[in-house]
Design a protein around this motif. Structure first.
Motif, short mmCIF file in Angstrom:
data_model
loop_
_atom_site.label_atom_id
_atom_site.label_comp_id
_atom_site.label_asym_id
_atom_site.label_seq_id
_atom_site.Cartn_x
_atom_site.Cartn_y
_atom_site.Cartn_z
N GLU A 25 0.83 -1.20 0.00
CA GLU A 25 0.00 0.00 0.00
C GLU A 25 0.86 1.25 0.00
O GLU A 25 0.56 2.23 -0.70
CB GLU A 25 -0.93 0.00 1.22
CG GLU A 25 -2.06 -1.01 1.12
CD GLU A 25 -2.89 -1.09 2.40
OE1 GLU A 25 -4.01 -1.62 2.32
OE2 GLU A 25 -2.41 -0.63 3.45
N GLY A 26 1.93 1.25 0.78
CA GLY A 26 2.84 2.38 0.81
C GLY A 26 3.49 2.62 -0.53
O GLY A 26 3.60 3.76 -1.01
N ASP A 27 3.93 1.54 -1.17
CA ASP A 27 4.54 1.66 -2.50
C ASP A 27 3.55 2.21 -3.51
O ASP A 27 3.91 2.99 -4.40
CB ASP A 27 5.05 0.29 -2.98
CG ASP A 27 6.23 -0.21 -2.17
OD1 ASP A 27 6.86 0.59 -1.45
OD2 ASP A 27 6.52 -1.42 -2.25
N ALA A 28 2.28 1.80 -3.39
CA ALA A 28 1.27 2.22 -4.35
C ALA A 28 1.00 3.71 -4.29
O ALA A 28 0.60 4.32 -5.29
CB ALA A 28 -0.04 1.45 -4.11
N ARG A 29 1.22 4.34 -3.14
CA ARG A 29 0.96 5.77 -3.01
C ARG A 29 1.90 6.61 -3.86
O ARG A 29 1.63 7.79 -4.12
CB ARG A 29 1.07 6.19 -1.54
CG ARG A 29 0.01 5.56 -0.65
CD ARG A 29 0.00 6.14 0.75
NE ARG A 29 -0.86 5.36 1.62
CZ ARG A 29 -0.43 4.48 2.51
NH1 ARG A 29 0.87 4.29 2.67
NH2 ARG A 29 -1.28 3.79 3.26
N LEU A 35 0.41 5.40 -12.88
CA LEU A 35 -0.96 4.92 -13.09
C LEU A 35 -1.68 5.74 -14.15
O LEU A 35 -2.49 5.22 -14.91
CB LEU A 35 -1.73 4.96 -11.77
CG LEU A 35 -1.34 3.89 -10.74
CD1 LEU A 35 -2.10 4.09 -9.45
CD2 LEU A 35 -1.59 2.49 -11.29
N GLY A 36 -1.37 7.03 -14.20
CA GLY A 36 -1.96 7.88 -15.23
C GLY A 36 -1.54 7.43 -16.62
O GLY A 36 -2.36 7.38 -17.55
N ALA A 37 -0.27 7.07 -16.77
CA ALA A 37 0.23 6.58 -18.05
C ALA A 37 -0.42 5.25 -18.43
O ALA A 37 -0.76 5.01 -19.60
CB ALA A 37 1.75 6.43 -17.99
N VAL A 38 -0.59 4.38 -17.44
CA VAL A 38 -1.25 3.10 -17.69
C VAL A 38 -2.70 3.32 -18.12
O VAL A 38 -3.19 2.69 -19.07
CB VAL A 38 -1.19 2.20 -16.45
CG1 VAL A 38 -2.00 0.92 -16.67
CG2 VAL A 38 0.25 1.85 -16.11
N GLY A 39 -3.39 4.25 -17.43
CA GLY A 39 -4.78 4.54 -17.78
C GLY A 39 -4.90 5.08 -19.19
O GLY A 39 -5.83 4.72 -19.93
N GLU A 63 6.32 -1.31 -13.91
CA GLU A 63 6.66 -0.90 -12.55
C GLU A 63 5.44 -0.42 -11.76
O GLU A 63 5.58 0.03 -10.62
CB GLU A 63 7.71 0.22 -12.60
CG GLU A 63 9.02 -0.17 -13.28
CD GLU A 63 9.68 -1.38 -12.63
OE1 GLU A 63 9.58 -1.51 -11.39
OE2 GLU A 63 10.28 -2.18 -13.36
N ALA A 64 4.26 -0.51 -12.36
CA ALA A 64 3.04 -0.06 -11.66
C ALA A 64 2.50 -1.17 -10.77
O ALA A 64 2.33 -2.31 -11.21
CB ALA A 64 1.97 0.36 -12.66
N LEU A 65 2.22 -0.85 -9.53
CA LEU A 65 1.76 -1.86 -8.59
C LEU A 65 0.35 -2.34 -8.93
O LEU A 65 0.02 -3.50 -8.74
CB LEU A 65 1.78 -1.28 -7.17
CG LEU A 65 1.63 -2.32 -6.08
CD1 LEU A 65 2.99 -2.64 -5.47
CD2 LEU A 65 0.70 -1.86 -4.99
N LEU A 66 -0.50 -1.43 -9.42
CA LEU A 66 -1.90 -1.75 -9.73
C LEU A 66 -2.57 -2.44 -8.54
O LEU A 66 -3.02 -3.59 -8.63
CB LEU A 66 -1.99 -2.63 -10.99
CG LEU A 66 -1.38 -2.03 -12.26
CD1 LEU A 66 -1.48 -3.00 -13.42
CD2 LEU A 66 -2.03 -0.70 -12.62
N PRO A 67 -2.65 -1.75 -7.40
CA PRO A 67 -3.10 -2.39 -6.16
C PRO A 67 -4.60 -2.60 -6.11
O PRO A 67 -5.38 -1.92 -6.79
CB PRO A 67 -2.68 -1.37 -5.10
CG PRO A 67 -2.81 -0.05 -5.79
CD PRO A 67 -2.35 -0.31 -7.21
N VAL A 68 -5.00 -3.55 -5.30
CA VAL A 68 -6.41 -3.72 -4.98
C VAL A 68 -6.69 -2.88 -3.73
O VAL A 68 -5.88 -2.85 -2.79
CB VAL A 68 -6.75 -5.21 -4.75
CG1 VAL A 68 -6.01 -5.77 -3.54
CG2 VAL A 68 -8.25 -5.41 -4.59
#
Length: 230
Positions: A25-29, A35-39, A63-68
């Motif tokens: 969760e910390g890494d995802a922040r 995430l914008g680039a992935v979107g 390198e995107a975590l893509l967290p739940v």
């Protein structure tokens, strides 16, 4: 009145599991720009993306975590316990956050979690995270295109998480449909965030009301909870 703080607690999990989840969760922040680039890349995927398009977006998301989200993770844990599914399949493992929730439940029920990941780097990282949580014996990750790797499964699937690239939710579902157990539960994630890309799947389910019941839940970016009636 609902106590939202209680809704987000993880004190029902082993300390090693909590440590891994909180680290992820910390890494995802820090993933905002990525995430914008992935979107943006996801917006370019058509309704039936080919292997080249999938490899391109997978590379962008390397390198995107893509967290739940934690509420979704908690729900997955509960469903894995409640269904008693012996085989749990996850399409789209990324760094393994949702797999950790599912495997934590599988530790109690004796189930096996089967994840899928196109990126070898992400698959290896997810496996390391599962090991750090003490759950390596409860999960394995199939590396490669899930449209191919999932065809090797033969055991009845009691719980299915669709959390990969949205346009493939229906194709992946149809690959596994013949081995879905009666009463199987399917969770389709990110459905409101990417509503323009999930229509085919919704129409497929709606055309089979005697077989599937779908309920949309307003959790995080929207999930569909689907049950195979028979």
């Amino acid at each position: 009145m609902i106590d939202t703080a209680d809704d987000l607690r993880l004190d029902f999990l082993d300390a090693r599991v909590v440590d891994v989840l909180e680290r992820l969760e910390g890494d995802a922040r820090t993933d905002g720009a990525l995430l914008g680039a992935v979107g943006a890349e996801l917006g370019h995927l058509g309704a039936t993306p080919d292997s080249t398009a999938l490899q391109t977006i997978t590379t962008v998301a390397e390198e995107a975590l893509l967290p739940v989200a934690r509420p979704v993770g908690r729900l997955l844990y509960q469903l894995a316990l409640a269904t008693g599914a012996k085989t749990i399949v996850e399409y789209g493992t990324s760094y393994g956050m949702s797999a950790v929730y599912l495997a934590a439940a599988a530790q109690q029920t004796g189930a096996q979690v089967i994840g899928t990941e196109l990126s070898p780097h992400k698959a290896a990282t997810a496996a390391a995270n599962l090991a750090a949580a003490g759950l390596a014996d409860r999960a394995r990750i199939l590396v490669g295109d899930a449209r191919e790797t999932l065809r090797e499964l033969t055991e009845p699937v009691g719980l299915l998480l669709l959390d990969g690239w949205i346009p493939l939710h229906l194709p992946i579902f149809r690959i596994l449909e013949p081995i879905l157990a009666p009463g199987a539960v399917i969770v389709s994630d990110n459905v409101s965030k990417h509503a323009d890309k999930i229509g085919d799947f919704h129409r497929y389910l709606a055309a089979r009301p005697e077989r599937y019941v779908r309920t949309a839940l307003p959790i995080d970016d929207g999930i569909d909870l689907i049950t195979r009636v028979r």
